[in-house]
Motif scaffolding. Sequence first.
Motif, PDB file in Angstrom:
ATOM      1  N   ALA A   5       0.832  -1.200   0.000  1.00  0.00           N
ATOM      2  CA  ALA A   5       0.000   0.000   0.000  1.00  0.00           C
ATOM      3  C   ALA A   5       0.866   1.249   0.000  1.00  0.00           C
ATOM      4  N   THR A  34      -4.472   1.171  -1.852  1.00  0.00           N
ATOM      5  CA  THR A  34      -4.403   0.015  -0.974  1.00  0.00           C
ATOM      6  C   THR A  34      -3.514  -1.046  -1.599  1.00  0.00           C
ATOM      7  N   PHE A  94      -5.757   7.320   1.607  1.00  0.00           N
ATOM      8  CA  PHE A  94      -5.284   6.049   2.149  1.00  0.00           C
ATOM      9  C   PHE A  94      -4.139   6.295   3.125  1.00  0.00           C
ATOM     10  N   ASN A  98      -5.720  -3.930  -7.146  1.00  0.00           N
ATOM     11  CA  ASN A  98      -6.092  -2.589  -6.674  1.00  0.00           C
ATOM     12  C   ASN A  98      -6.172  -1.578  -7.809  1.00  0.00           C
ATOM     13  N   GLN A 145     -11.437  10.575  -0.916  1.00  0.00           N
ATOM     14  CA  GLN A 145     -10.972   9.321  -0.343  1.00  0.00           C
ATOM     15  C   GLN A 145      -9.453   9.319  -0.315  1.00  0.00           C
ATOM     16  N   GLY A 171      -2.897   0.945   3.924  1.00  0.00           N
ATOM     17  CA  GLY A 171      -3.820   0.747   2.828  1.00  0.00           C
ATOM     18  C   GLY A 171      -5.272   0.940   3.209  1.00  0.00           C
ATOM     19  N   GLN A 172      -5.531   1.376   4.450  1.00  0.00           N
ATOM     20  CA  GLN A 172      -6.900   1.634   4.879  1.00  0.00           C
ATOM     21  C   GLN A 172      -7.381   2.960   4.297  1.00  0.00           C
ATOM     22  N   SER A 173      -8.589   2.965   3.753  1.00  0.00           N
ATOM     23  CA  SER A 173      -9.129   4.198   3.179  1.00  0.00           C
ATOM     24  C   SER A 173      -9.833   5.024   4.245  1.00  0.00           C
TER      25      SER A 173
END
Length: 273
Positions: free
Chosen positions: A19, A154, A48, A175, A46, A52-54
Amino acid sequence: NQNSSLTPITIPVGLNEGAQATQNFSVTTNLNSGATVGTSFSTPVQIFDSLGQSHQATVSYTKTGTNTWTYSVALPAGDTTGVPTNNTGTLTFDTSGKLVSPTGSVNNITFPGLADGAADLSFNWNLNDSSGNPTVSQLAAASSNTGALQDGFTSGVYQSFTADSSGVITAQFSNGRTSVVGQIAVATVANTAGLTASGSNNFTTTAASGLASVGVAGAGGRGALDDGALEQSNVNISTEFSNLIVAQRAFEANSKTVTTFDTISQDVLSMVR
């Protein structure tokens, strides 16, 4: 010229692409110049983090005066435990609705103490497009968002690969990202008839063929590559078999003509005798 692949390429089958935390984002937004003081508008973006968490960041605008709006960049409650920095300020526009302050970008917007254990988020808000024109305007039209861009992503699993005509191999990940993993080199020789077949469609250079000139496909007289194509025989067996029958029948007809002429000649000679 006979081309042969010389460089082995390692395809990342079964591997993950790590990520990348968002480092830059931009929005294309118009703020209504006719809005009354106190009017608010927002843009969702959006982003990150390093795991890799949005996160659904929000850029909020509030009109404070003629040609002036304050802004605030925020994350949802619970996403971070620290106090953000450089996430608020004022946007100033000229009489044509063009952003005059701040210029270029708002740097080092930071959100420390992410709840999921990722590294602190720190990114820049780019205020200009690739041509240097501001992407946030204030015109006499309803406030609206046209688009938002950011460079984080991500993690992803390898899916497939493609090769272009010059031999560049690009891997695709789940991704949506792509990554160049290598390039196939090709070679030409002065005398292709001098190559020695070594099996499995491979050829070896000899003194008769000359040394191989290695380079990029499609350049320097080298052939281009065709991704996904399987070379087939250039002979159509059915067509060639039909042509053989036609040729055989023509030969038989010609043979009978010669035989008939020979018979008539013998009869004439017999009559003379």
